[in-house]
Write a protein that holds these residues in place. Structure first.
Motif, PDB file in Angstrom:
ATOM      1  N   LEU A  26       0.841  -1.161   0.152  1.00 57.05           N
ATOM      2  CA  LEU A  26      -0.152   0.024  -0.091  1.00 57.05           C
ATOM      3  C   LEU A  26       0.969   1.180   0.013  1.00 57.05           C
ATOM      4  CD1 LEU A  26      -2.650   1.207   0.175  1.00 57.05           C
ATOM      5  CD2 LEU A  26      -2.564   0.942   2.764  1.00 57.05           C
ATOM      6  N   PHE A  27       0.512   1.979  -1.042  1.00 60.54           N
ATOM      7  CA  PHE A  27       1.308   3.549  -0.920  1.00 60.54           C
ATOM      8  C   PHE A  27       0.436   4.641  -0.262  1.00 60.54           C
ATOM      9  CE2 PHE A  27       3.246   0.828  -3.894  1.00 60.54           C
ATOM     10  CZ  PHE A  27       4.474   0.878  -3.773  1.00 60.54           C
ATOM     11  N   GLU A  28       0.897   5.719   0.271  1.00 62.38           N
ATOM     12  CA  GLU A  28       0.463   6.635   0.915  1.00 62.38           C
ATOM     13  C   GLU A  28      -0.877   7.309   0.545  1.00 62.38           C
ATOM     14  OE1 GLU A  28       1.948  10.956   2.657  1.00 62.38           O
ATOM     15  OE2 GLU A  28       2.916  10.258   0.999  1.00 62.38           O
ATOM     16  N   HIS A  29      -1.276   7.419  -0.732  1.00 60.21           N
ATOM     17  CA  HIS A  29      -2.579   8.008  -1.193  1.00 60.21           C
ATOM     18  C   HIS A  29      -3.517   6.947  -1.384  1.00 60.21           C
ATOM     19  CE1 HIS A  29      -0.629  12.072  -1.024  1.00 60.21           C
ATOM     20  NE2 HIS A  29       0.443  11.288  -1.821  1.00 60.21           N
ATOM     21  N   GLY A  30      -3.544   5.676  -1.159  1.00 62.52           N
ATOM     22  CA  GLY A  30      -4.547   4.645  -1.547  1.00 62.52           C
ATOM     23  C   GLY A  30      -4.140   3.649  -2.364  1.00 62.52           C
ATOM     24  N   THR A  31      -3.058   3.730  -3.321  1.00 64.80           N
ATOM     25  CA  THR A  31      -2.805   2.848  -4.417  1.00 64.80           C
ATOM     26  C   THR A  31      -2.247   1.699  -3.866  1.00 64.80           C
ATOM     27  OG1 THR A  31      -2.583   4.675  -5.950  1.00 64.80           O
ATOM     28  CG2 THR A  31      -1.579   2.481  -6.356  1.00 64.80           C
ATOM     29  N   CYS A  32      -2.646   0.484  -4.077  1.00 67.55           N
ATOM     30  CA  CYS A  32      -2.307  -0.973  -3.838  1.00 67.55           C
ATOM     31  C   CYS A  32      -1.681  -1.549  -5.076  1.00 67.55           C
ATOM     32  CB  CYS A  32      -3.542  -1.631  -3.445  1.00 67.55           C
ATOM     33  SG  CYS A  32      -3.106  -2.998  -2.493  1.00 67.55           S
ATOM     34  N   VAL A  33      -0.468  -2.198  -4.674  1.00 69.88           N
ATOM     35  CA  VAL A  33      -0.014  -3.051  -6.035  1.00 69.88           C
ATOM     36  C   VAL A  33      -0.103  -4.484  -5.254  1.00 69.88           C
ATOM     37  CG1 VAL A  33       1.934  -3.411  -7.070  1.00 69.88           C
ATOM     38  CG2 VAL A  33       1.503  -1.020  -6.530  1.00 69.88           C
ATOM     39  N   VAL A  34      -1.037  -5.231  -5.982  1.00 70.64           N
ATOM     40  CA  VAL A  34      -1.027  -6.495  -5.440  1.00 70.64           C
ATOM     41  C   VAL A  34      -0.025  -7.617  -6.465  1.00 70.64           C
ATOM     42  CG1 VAL A  34      -2.599  -8.877  -5.596  1.00 70.64           C
ATOM     43  CG2 VAL A  34      -3.467  -6.472  -5.312  1.00 70.64           C
ATOM     44  N   LEU A  35       0.931  -8.261  -5.524  1.00 65.87           N
ATOM     45  CA  LEU A  35       2.168  -8.930  -6.220  1.00 65.87           C
ATOM     46  C   LEU A  35       1.543 -10.246  -6.511  1.00 65.87           C
ATOM     47  CD1 LEU A  35       4.807  -7.357  -3.936  1.00 65.87           C
ATOM     48  CD2 LEU A  35       4.469  -6.592  -6.400  1.00 65.87           C
ATOM     49  N   GLU A  36       1.431 -10.518  -7.650  1.00 65.53           N
ATOM     50  CA  GLU A  36       0.981 -11.955  -8.160  1.00 65.53           C
ATOM     51  C   GLU A  36       2.102 -13.024  -8.040  1.00 65.53           C
ATOM     52  OE1 GLU A  36      -2.062 -13.018  -8.749  1.00 65.53           O
ATOM     53  OE2 GLU A  36      -2.992 -11.041  -8.622  1.00 65.53           O
ATOM     54  N   GLN A  37       3.402 -12.551  -8.466  1.00 63.86           N
ATOM     55  CA  GLN A  37       4.601 -13.370  -7.883  1.00 63.86           C
ATOM     56  C   GLN A  37       5.582 -12.781  -7.027  1.00 63.86           C
ATOM     57  OE1 GLN A  37       5.995 -14.365 -12.189  1.00 63.86           O
ATOM     58  NE2 GLN A  37       4.199 -15.800 -12.466  1.00 63.86           N
ATOM     59  N   PRO A  38       5.248 -12.861  -5.800  1.00 62.77           N
ATOM     60  CA  PRO A  38       6.115 -11.762  -4.803  1.00 62.77           C
ATOM     61  C   PRO A  38       7.106 -12.603  -4.552  1.00 62.77           C
ATOM     62  CG  PRO A  38       4.218 -13.159  -3.436  1.00 62.77           C
ATOM     63  CD  PRO A  38       4.012 -13.263  -5.215  1.00 62.77           C
ATOM     64  N   THR A  39       8.582 -11.508  -4.635  1.00 60.79           N
ATOM     65  CA  THR A  39       9.820 -12.177  -4.574  1.00 60.79           C
ATOM     66  C   THR A  39      10.691 -11.139  -3.998  1.00 60.79           C
ATOM     67  OG1 THR A  39      10.593 -11.717  -6.997  1.00 60.79           O
ATOM     68  CG2 THR A  39       9.788 -13.879  -6.458  1.00 60.79           C
ATOM     69  N   GLY A  40      11.604 -11.590  -3.192  1.00 61.70           N
ATOM     70  CA  GLY A  40      12.538 -10.753  -2.648  1.00 61.70           C
ATOM     71  C   GLY A  40      11.962  -9.613  -1.842  1.00 61.70           C
ATOM     72  N   GLU A  41      12.473  -8.435  -1.855  1.00 64.26           N
ATOM     73  CA  GLU A  41      11.933  -7.321  -1.171  1.00 64.26           C
ATOM     74  C   GLU A  41      10.874  -6.899  -1.778  1.00 64.26           C
ATOM     75  OE1 GLU A  41      10.879  -3.789   0.387  1.00 64.26           O
ATOM     76  OE2 GLU A  41      11.767  -5.521   1.835  1.00 64.26           O
ATOM     77  N   LEU A  42       9.570  -7.021  -0.791  1.00 60.68           N
ATOM     78  CA  LEU A  42       8.172  -6.691  -1.508  1.00 60.68           C
ATOM     79  C   LEU A  42       8.002  -5.298  -1.860  1.00 60.68           C
ATOM     80  CD1 LEU A  42       6.291  -9.407   0.747  1.00 60.68           C
ATOM     81  CD2 LEU A  42       7.198  -9.783  -1.427  1.00 60.68           C
ATOM     82  N   ALA A  43       8.363  -4.505  -0.894  1.00 54.67           N
ATOM     83  CA  ALA A  43       8.233  -2.963  -1.136  1.00 54.67           C
ATOM     84  C   ALA A  43       8.879  -2.640  -2.389  1.00 54.67           C
ATOM     85  CB  ALA A  43       8.551  -2.243   0.021  1.00 54.67           C
ATOM     86  N   ALA A  44      10.353  -3.176  -2.580  1.00 57.29           N
ATOM     87  CA  ALA A  44      10.896  -2.621  -3.509  1.00 57.29           C
ATOM     88  C   ALA A  44      10.393  -3.204  -4.992  1.00 57.29           C
ATOM     89  CB  ALA A  44      12.439  -3.197  -3.553  1.00 57.29           C
ATOM     90  N   GLN A  45       9.770  -4.350  -4.953  1.00 61.15           N
ATOM     91  CA  GLN A  45       9.296  -4.875  -6.173  1.00 61.15           C
ATOM     92  C   GLN A  45       7.988  -4.072  -6.501  1.00 61.15           C
ATOM     93  OE1 GLN A  45       8.127  -9.258  -5.535  1.00 61.15           O
ATOM     94  NE2 GLN A  45       7.292  -9.253  -7.879  1.00 61.15           N
ATOM     95  N   ALA A  46       7.189  -3.748  -5.492  1.00 61.02           N
ATOM     96  CA  ALA A  46       5.883  -2.713  -5.907  1.00 61.02           C
ATOM     97  C   ALA A  46       6.337  -1.578  -6.247  1.00 61.02           C
ATOM     98  CB  ALA A  46       5.067  -2.923  -4.611  1.00 61.02           C
ATOM     99  N   THR A  47       7.378  -0.960  -5.482  1.00 61.89           N
ATOM    100  CA  THR A  47       7.814   0.403  -6.012  1.00 61.89           C
ATOM    101  C   THR A  47       8.145   0.356  -7.472  1.00 61.89           C
ATOM    102  OG1 THR A  47       8.382   0.883  -4.006  1.00 61.89           O
ATOM    103  CG2 THR A  47       9.424   2.286  -5.505  1.00 61.89           C
ATOM    104  N   GLU A  48       8.769  -0.718  -8.055  1.00 62.83           N
ATOM    105  CA  GLU A  48       9.152  -0.886  -9.420  1.00 62.83           C
ATOM    106  C   GLU A  48       7.871  -0.705 -10.313  1.00 62.83           C
ATOM    107  OE1 GLU A  48      12.186  -0.058 -10.705  1.00 62.83           O
ATOM    108  OE2 GLU A  48      12.519   0.461  -8.730  1.00 62.83           O
ATOM    109  N   ILE A  49       7.123  -1.514  -9.900  1.00 60.56           N
ATOM    110  CA  ILE A  49       5.572  -1.676 -10.737  1.00 60.56           C
ATOM    111  C   ILE A  49       4.936  -0.378 -10.645  1.00 60.56           C
ATOM    112  CG2 ILE A  49       3.402  -2.590 -10.748  1.00 60.56           C
ATOM    113  CD1 ILE A  49       4.742  -5.145  -9.659  1.00 60.56           C
TER     114      ILE A  49
END
Length: 130
Positions: A26-49
């Motif tokens: 979850l990001f500050e303004h309400g955007t959520c990134v659902v990680l279908e294939q979570p690997t490694g550092e989750l926040a970093a993976q979502a941030t890249e997306i």
């Protein structure tokens, strides 16, 4: 633009994704990134997306959105051009409840999240993870 209270957002996303077993960030303004294939550092993976698919670019697919009204009356989900990037807009935040106005509000919050990239919560749904 003022953000929604972080605890309110976390509670809403937990209800929305309850029993899904999904990993999400979850990001500050309400955007959520659902990680279908979570690997490694989750926040970093979502941030890249979100870095790639969050910012709104004129005359591109990032300007498109779809508004889904929640059956529980809590508000709306605003989707964009990436199926796993969704912004929650609480009912109380919309001065104008039309889908166009809500969509523009959600898109602008996704743009802020995609530019500022401030993670406020990680929910790890992988088996054996906490």
């Amino acid at each position: 633009m003022a953000g929604v209270d972080t605890e309110t957002l976390i509670d809403a996303w937990r209800r929305l994704l309850a029993d899904s077993g999904k990993t999400w960030v979850l990001f500050e303004h309400g955007t959520c990134v659902v990680l279908e294939q979570p690997t490694g550092e989750l926040a970093a993976q979502a941030t890249e997306i979100l870095r790639e698919f969050g910012p709104v670019r004129v005359a591109g697919p990032a300007g498109d959105f779809r508004v889904l009204e929640l059956n529980n009356g809590e508000g709306w989900l605003v989707t964009g051009h990436h199926p796993d990037v969704v912004t929650f807009v609480p009912l109380d935040d919309a001065d104008d409840p039309t889908h166009l106005a809500v969509g523009i509000l959600g898109r602008s919050r996704r743009d802020l999240d995609g530019t500022e990239l401030h993670v406020v919560h990680v929910e790890d749904g992988r088996p054996g993870e906490a």
